[in-house]
Design an enzyme around this catalytic site. Sequence first.
Site, PDB file in Angstrom:
ATOM      1  N   GLY A  64     -30.315  11.148  -8.004  1.00  0.00           N
ATOM      2  CA  GLY A  64     -29.707  10.234  -8.965  1.00  0.00           C
ATOM      3  C   GLY A  64     -28.537  10.835  -9.711  1.00  0.00           C
TER       4      GLY A  64
ATOM      5  N   GLY B  47       1.239  13.494   8.873  1.00  0.00           N
ATOM      6  CA  GLY B  47       0.425  12.803   7.885  1.00  0.00           C
ATOM      7  C   GLY B  47      -1.057  12.873   8.215  1.00  0.00           C
ATOM      8  N   ARG B  48      -1.377  12.828   9.490  1.00  0.00           N
ATOM      9  CA  ARG B  48      -2.778  12.902   9.899  1.00  0.00           C
ATOM     10  C   ARG B  48      -3.363  14.292   9.657  1.00  0.00           C
ATOM     11  NH1 ARG B  48      -1.696   8.886  15.073  1.00  0.00           N
ATOM     12  NH2 ARG B  48      -2.090   6.993  13.876  1.00  0.00           N
TER      13      ARG B  48
ATOM     14  N   ARG C   3     -32.065  23.329  -8.642  1.00  0.00           N
ATOM     15  CA  ARG C   3     -32.965  22.208  -8.896  1.00  0.00           C
ATOM     16  C   ARG C   3     -34.393  22.545  -8.439  1.00  0.00           C
ATOM     17  NH1 ARG C   3     -34.316  17.809 -11.913  1.00  0.00           N
ATOM     18  NH2 ARG C   3     -35.123  16.088 -10.637  1.00  0.00           N
TER      19      ARG C   3
ATOM     20  N   GLU D 103      -3.025   6.661   7.245  1.00  0.00           N
ATOM     21  CA  GLU D 103      -2.336   7.351   8.351  1.00  0.00           C
ATOM     22  C   GLU D 103      -2.818   6.870   9.727  1.00  0.00           C
ATOM     23  OE1 GLU D 103       0.171   9.099   7.625  1.00  0.00           O
ATOM     24  OE2 GLU D 103      -0.173   9.370   5.491  1.00  0.00           O
TER      25      GLU D 103
ATOM     26  N   SER E 219       2.072   4.585  -1.401  1.00  0.00           N
ATOM     27  CA  SER E 219       1.687   5.651  -2.329  1.00  0.00           C
ATOM     28  C   SER E 219       2.910   6.125  -3.107  1.00  0.00           C
ATOM     29  CB  SER E 219       1.074   6.823  -1.556  1.00  0.00           C
ATOM     30  OG  SER E 219      -0.095   6.432  -0.867  1.00  0.00           O
TER      31      SER E 219
ATOM     32  N   GLN F 205     -26.545  12.649  -1.744  1.00  0.00           N
ATOM     33  CA  GLN F 205     -27.975  12.441  -1.521  1.00  0.00           C
ATOM     34  C   GLN F 205     -28.793  13.643  -1.992  1.00  0.00           C
ATOM     35  OE1 GLN F 205     -29.011   9.546  -0.421  1.00  0.00           O
ATOM     36  NE2 GLN F 205     -31.210   9.969  -0.281  1.00  0.00           N
ATOM     37  N   LEU F 206     -28.289  14.826  -1.753  1.00  0.00           N
ATOM     38  CA  LEU F 206     -28.994  16.033  -2.176  1.00  0.00           C
ATOM     39  C   LEU F 206     -29.033  16.166  -3.697  1.00  0.00           C
ATOM     40  CD1 LEU F 206     -27.719  18.601   0.487  1.00  0.00           C
ATOM     41  CD2 LEU F 206     -30.077  17.796   0.206  1.00  0.00           C
TER      42      LEU F 206
ATOM     43  N   PHE G 205       0.823  -1.208   0.000  1.00  0.00           N
ATOM     44  CA  PHE G 205       0.000   0.000   0.000  1.00  0.00           C
ATOM     45  C   PHE G 205       0.861   1.264   0.000  1.00  0.00           C
ATOM     46  CE2 PHE G 205      -3.165  -2.766   2.517  1.00  0.00           C
ATOM     47  CZ  PHE G 205      -3.758  -3.222   1.351  1.00  0.00           C
TER      48      PHE G 205
END
Length: 263
Positions: free
Chosen positions: A236, A137-138, A163, A259, A54, A232-233, A52
């Site tokens: 679709g 890193g955090r 919308r 991290e 990066s 969600q707002l 893992f």
Amino acid sequence: FLQENIAPKLCSAEYFASYCLTEPGAGSDAARLSTTAKDNGDHWVVNGSKMFISGAGKADVYAVMVRTGGPGAGGISCVVILKDDPGVTFGKNEAKLGWCSQPTAMVNFENVKIPKNRLVGAEGEGFKIAMRGLDGGRVNISSCSIGGAQQCLDLATKYTQERVQFNQPIFNFQNTQFKLAEMAAKVHSSRLMVRQAAASIDSNDQNKTVLCAMAKMVATEQCYEVADQALQLHGGYGYLNDFPIERIMRDLRVHRILEGTNE
């Protein structure tokens, strides 16, 4: 060697570096790592694998946590290995849910010989160096979460104002306003915690490790929730690749693992 030959190229961005701690058998229990660096007189011989990672295969420099002593954290040291050192190989680029803009792969070391001046700090200090790296890193990964969440909040606010359903913008509905207000509060509170954590590193506060861990846990959880609520707002449309929300949500998901897992 490191200060004269490596550090200037990292600062100028001529070189990129990767941090190599995680192994197949040592994730959260990092002190169990098994990659070894055997003392062979004027050089170390490194064997093992990291996963893992990066930037694996693209980075020029690898800060690798290795076992130079006995079991546990006290037997771990940090060494610098270069991409072109003989014996360094890379696994396939992992196919990931998100973070598709950068490579993630295994880094393998088979009898890699490195001179003694590639040691970072003193022998046995590797685990402390690794944990100090996690503080920054955090803060870094939390900041990425905040950026993604802010973008999602901005997009959701704009979309709900445009919308129209039931003859009016859905922004006008109180339930929509409640949700946007909660999202804004989560982004703002996350930002404040991360700024405090960053300031604690700058001031070398004795509680910096705790503050960074708390900020990372809260910010990455809350910001992922913001991205999910933004999707969600959008209804679709938020689920389609034509809109950026789904990509941001996929990218933010892994921040709760990176991290140091939030658990």
